[in-house]
Design a protein around this motif. Structure first.
Motif: not given
Lengths: 293, 259
Positions: A197, A217, A35
């Motif tokens: 991600v 994240v 993240g």
């Protein structure tokens, strides 16, 4: 438990709980690390669009296979997350919709579609379909040992990939035009980071659910940024914060039945963020307050 | 095979650039043959920065070609150092001064290789040249605007290039940093490098550059500074912008005094 033979099953349950806790902890840690680059590249909301879109793929994967098999459902979620990101890019390129508006559109439409599919499956009473709602808010108690190992392995692989390309990722996130002028494929790196991600968002689904997983994240990286001025340290701290939040969520939801894991994980992360915001050296509120005097 | 005739170091041939359907540069023809301090001068919105970005492949050409040493930029990027505008990056980013300067060595390092002692030495030398070696460990946001600009210059020095391309390196920079930057650019010229600078301040342009190009969407004039910065050329470039015409009066005056 009054069952005299209950000791052994209890022990077995707690063993599974332990493995699941470790798996989810690895997911929290990986989400925190990955993240960081979403936050540093100022694309925090892009992961959220992918997260909300995962529900569509989860529901479709269930309809296609008729089974609630975690790996299959997650692959479905990953594909629909990527598809949503693709739509996001197309919207920007072909309709000249601005990025924030395009993100909001993709997020809400794909989530609406996902909810429709999931509630349709539930309403028609398709066997096994009831559990799909757990992907909304996260429910780790349903995870098997094999599931947990899968989640941990994928998280570790994602972190490894990022650490290998840390130099390139930092360069592209900090100064994309210099990176492009010196010959680095900025667009490819961007897609790679966004895909990472998306991977973490998908493996975070069982822990936090489609609605909240984006917090995993985003919040740990922002909290970690408070404590350090270096990317590697930020990754490390963010991983630790994510791990701690995940462990807290799993532990509490294991002890208190009927509490969903996701909200607990997010609340734990928010507490870490609040503490970081106040007491962090230099960037924290307290330190700045002292400097002003 | 015959050796080709000496190629210009940097050559724009009939370059046209458009953002969407709006053209911002028309038919630019410009060749720089010799190492020198070369200024690209013009009013706001004249397309100066766009011209640099077009040269570096950062914006697509609608027409024409750009060549460095007679070759497309992609073939010779290792020989071109780049200093982008300071405002294009987030100075709150968690990297130190030396981290940023090391980025100048990344292209030569290639994929996955981390900077080693050699790269650190290059970064240290570059920081020494711009007078920032004492703040090498600091987070970049804690520097002044002038120091930040010098960090970017040091990163370009770490590229160890033959051509340096700078986009408004003097904008929002204190006098001491301006002198320091100008000093480094002069050293580069003495070392036989070509230095191309996008610049908007006419007064300092007249003092600093050996050659200039005046640009206002089209090329107005190019050549030795004294020959180009004439009232007629400036009038054509800055037509109707009276406040700037004042400034050009001062520029020409000052030029007369210093030479």
């Amino acid at each position: 438990m009054t069952d005299p033979a209950g000791i052994e099953p209890l022990f077995a349950i707690s063993h599974n709980t332990l493995v699941v806790a470790c798996g989810v902890a690895a997911v929290g840690c990986g989400a925190g690390v990955i993240g960081c680059f979403g936050v540093l590249r100022k694309r925090a909301l892009v992961g959220d669009a992918a997260a909300h879109a995962t529900l569509v793929g989860v529901a479709l994967a269930f309809l296609a296979t008729g089974r609630r098999d975690l790996p299959v459902l997650l692959v479905g979620g990953f594909l629909s997350g990527l598809a949503a990101l693709g739509v996001l890019v197309l919207l920007r390129v072909f309709t000249r919709t601005r990025e924030d508006a395009a993100t909001a559109i993709v997020l809400s439409v794909s989530f609406g579609l996902g909810i429709t599919l999931v509630s349709g499956i539930t309403a028609r009473g398709i066997p096994g379909g009831a559990g799909l709602e757990q992907f909304l808010l996260g429910h780790t108690a349903a995870l098997t040992t094999a599931d947990a190992i899968l989640l941990a392995t994928v998280s570790a692989a994602a972190v490894l990939l990022l650490v290998l390309s840390l130099k390139e990722a930092t360069l592209v996130a900090f100064d994309p035009s210099f990176a492009a002028a010196t010959g680095w494929p900025v667009a490819v790196m961007d897609y790679f980071l966004v895909a990472l991600v998306a991977v973490m968002v998908v493996v975070g689904l069982p822990a936090a659910g489609a609605v909240l997983v984006t917090a995993l994240v985003v919040i740990p990286p922002v909290a970690a940024r408070q404590w350090t001025d270096r990317v590697p340290t930020m990754l490390l701290l963010s991983g630790v914060f994510g791990l701690a939040s995940a462990v807290f969520g799993v532990a509490v939801s294991a002890v208190v039945p009927r509490l969903a894991t996701g909200p607990l994980v997010v609340l734990a992360a928010a507490c870490i963020f609040a503490v970081s915001f106040v007491v962090a050296p230099e960037r924290g509120w307290w330190a700045r307050h002292l400097r002003k005097r | 095979m015959q050796p080709p005739p000496r190629e210009p170091i940097l050559e724009f041939h009939d370059v046209t650039v458009a953002y969407g359907r709006r053209p911002v540069l028309w038919n630019i023809d410009l060749a720089i043959d010799e190492p020198c301090l070369f200024g690209i001068i013009g009013p706001n919105g004249a397309g100066k920065s766009t011209l640099l970005k077009a040269a570096l492949g950062l914006v697509p050409l609608a027409g024409g070609t750009v060549r460095f040493f007679g070759q497309p930029f992609a073939e010779v990027r290792g020989r071109v150092g780049y200093v982008p505008q300071r405002e294009t990056v987030d100075w709150d980013f968690p990297v130190s001064v030396s981290d940023v300067v090391l980025m100048g060595t990344y292209a030569r390092l290639g994929w996955f290789r981390r900077p080693g002692p050699r790269e650190r030495e290059i970064a240290r030398e570059s920081l020494t040249r711009v007078g920032l070696v004492d703040v090498a460990g600091r987070q970049i946001g804690k520097l002044s605007g002038g120091q930040q600009q010098r960090v970017f210059l040091a990163r370009a020095l770490a590229q160890q290039a033959d051509v340096y391309v700078l986009d408004e390196p003097m904008a929002g920079v204190d006098a001491r940093s301006q002198d320091l930057i100008f000093g480094v650019l002069s050293e580069l010229r003495e070392a036989g490098r070509l230095v191309v600078v996008v610049h908007h301040d006419l007064r300092t342009a007249a003092q600093w550059f050996d050659r200039v190009a005046l640009i206002d969407m089209r090329l107005v004039a190019a050549g030795p500074t004294a020959a180009v910065l004439t009232p007629q050329n400036l009038e054509r470039t800055y037509a109707g912008r009276l406040d700037l015409l004042d400034e050009l009066g001062r520029a020409v005056e000052e030029r007369g005094r210093t030479s």
